[in-house]
Design an enzyme around this catalytic site. Structure first.
Site, short mmCIF file in Angstrom:
data_model
loop_
_atom_site.label_atom_id
_atom_site.label_comp_id
_atom_site.label_asym_id
_atom_site.label_seq_id
_atom_site.Cartn_x
_atom_site.Cartn_y
_atom_site.Cartn_z
N TYR A 108 7.67 14.64 2.84
CA TYR A 108 7.51 13.29 2.80
C TYR A 108 8.32 12.84 3.97
CZ TYR A 108 8.61 8.40 1.69
OH TYR A 108 8.53 7.11 1.68
N GLU A 196 5.14 5.10 6.66
CA GLU A 196 5.30 5.83 5.67
C GLU A 196 4.32 6.99 5.94
OE1 GLU A 196 6.28 5.82 1.01
OE2 GLU A 196 4.11 5.42 1.41
#
Length: 385
Positions: A108, A196
């Site tokens: 992530y 993101e």
């Protein structure tokens, strides 16, 4: 402003940030040909401005071109419901086909603006492919934060710190450092509010690539990015929000029953909080701005009342640059022109407040004037009980 995944990946490629090849399909036959072009196996992805698409059935693997065409037909026009869309879901207008890759690890990565520290903050975790909120709640120690001072910018040290935290080694480590530096450059140059990458993938060949991407931009900087404004998809916006933008009103539709008209974002947030505190629920966020005119006030009322779920309206104005008498005149004219059929509670403070209250009192309309913010919220909530 938010953009779709396929648009985000176009930007990533411009900044030499690796991402799988892909194309938007125009119809089922086009989807079949795209799948053939990428070797038969593709990932078919519904494009909406919300996360959690996979769990909602908006991301599917196609093992061959025929299945890709069938998945395209099933997704286009579907109402996709995820945690972020709410129960009403979002209609899918665009379907993107991405080439399949061999995944070794899922990580992530995100860049965002930390308003507390006034820094660009990098969040990274070895737990990719799941919602970062879930990781933060259950295993917060697995999230690494690295703050970058925008005055000095991102250095190799920052990038290496993140790469180390992700457990990368050798050539993959070096590629990750370049990947991070390019992503930072995109973030700054395009005035992003958030980037993101989830998941950030390490392939079996040791390559690092953005399997999915979500990018949001600072609305106040869009005037210098016409190329970003071209990505705007009005299908993803509420009709009221589109209408409000024409009059420079900041409007966000919510699920409650008390419409709010306020000047100033901070005061608007406080207004929504106190409505909730007294047992009500706000139907919208609406900031008319510090220098709104009588016409803007009328348009604000009209937009609020387009929502059939609005059962009362609370007006909360602190007159600084904006004069209370102008607001009061706008309220009275709006009530007469539109024919407001719901209770309206008005709280005015500041410049020309007495003149404003007199205009309301002399209007002959059934307007409830509140003595304080608490009184206004209580009156608004009581009016619909």
């Amino acid at each position: 402003m938010n953009i779709h995944e396929y648009q985000a990946k176009e930007l990533l490629r411009q900044y030499k940030v690796a991402t799988p090849d892909g194309r938007v399909a125009q119809d089922a036959e086009d989807a079949r040909q795209i799948a053939k072009h990428y070797g038969g196996q593709v990932v078919v992805k519904a494009q909406i401005h919300a996360g959690g698409r996979g769990k909602g059935g908006g991301v599917k693997f196609a093992k061959d071109p025929d299945q890709a065409a069938e998945l395209y037909k099933a997704m286009l026009g579907m109402n996709l419901v995820t945690k972020q869309t709410g129960a009403e879901g979002r209609k899918v207008h665009t379907v993107y086909l991405s080439s399949a890759i061999d995944i070794e690890r899922e990580l992530y990565l995100s860049f965002l603006v930390d308003r507390v520290s006034s820094r660009i903050t990098i969040l990274a975790s070895t737990e990719g492919g799941v919602e970062i909120e879930e990781v933060a709640a259950k295993t917060p120690e697995k999230i690494v934060k690295v703050a970058v001072d925008p005055a000095t910018g991102m250095s190799g040290f920052h990038a290496r710190q993140v790469a180390f935290a992700l457990g990368l080694e050798g050539d993959t480590f070096k590629k990750a450092v370049v990947f991070l530096q390019n992503l930072y450059r995109l973030f700054v140059e395009k005035d992003c509010s958030m980037v993101e990458i989830n998941p950030l993938v390490i392939t079996k060949q040791g390559e690092i690539t953005a399997l999915d991407a979500k990018i949001g931009f600072d609305d106040n900087a869009l005037f210098r990015h016409p190329e970003i404004l071209a990505y705007r998809d009005r299908n993803e916006e509420a009709e009221e929000e589109i209408e409000a933008s024409k009059f420079n009103l900041n409007f966000i539709k919510l699920d409650g029953s008390i419409g709010c008209m306020v000047n100033g974002a901070g005061l608007a947030m406080a207004t929504m909080d106190i409505i909730k505190y007294h047992g009500g629920s706000p139907a919208n966020f609406l900031d008319v701005g510090g220098g709104a005119t009588e016409e803007a006030v009328k348009n604000a009322f009209r937009i609020i009342l387009q929502d059939s779920s609005v059962k009362a309206v609370m007006v909360n104005i602190f007159g600084g640059i904006m004069r209370c008498d102008v607001v009061a005149a706008g309220i009275v004219n709006a009530a007469k022109e539109i024919g407001i059929q719901v209770p309206v509670v008005v709280r005015l403070e500041g410049t020309n407040v007495e003149e404003g209250k007199k205009i309301l009192a002399d209007s002959g309309l059934n307007l409830a004037v509140a003595s304080s913010l608490k009184d206004a919220a209580q009156k608004a909530v009581d009016s619909i009980r």
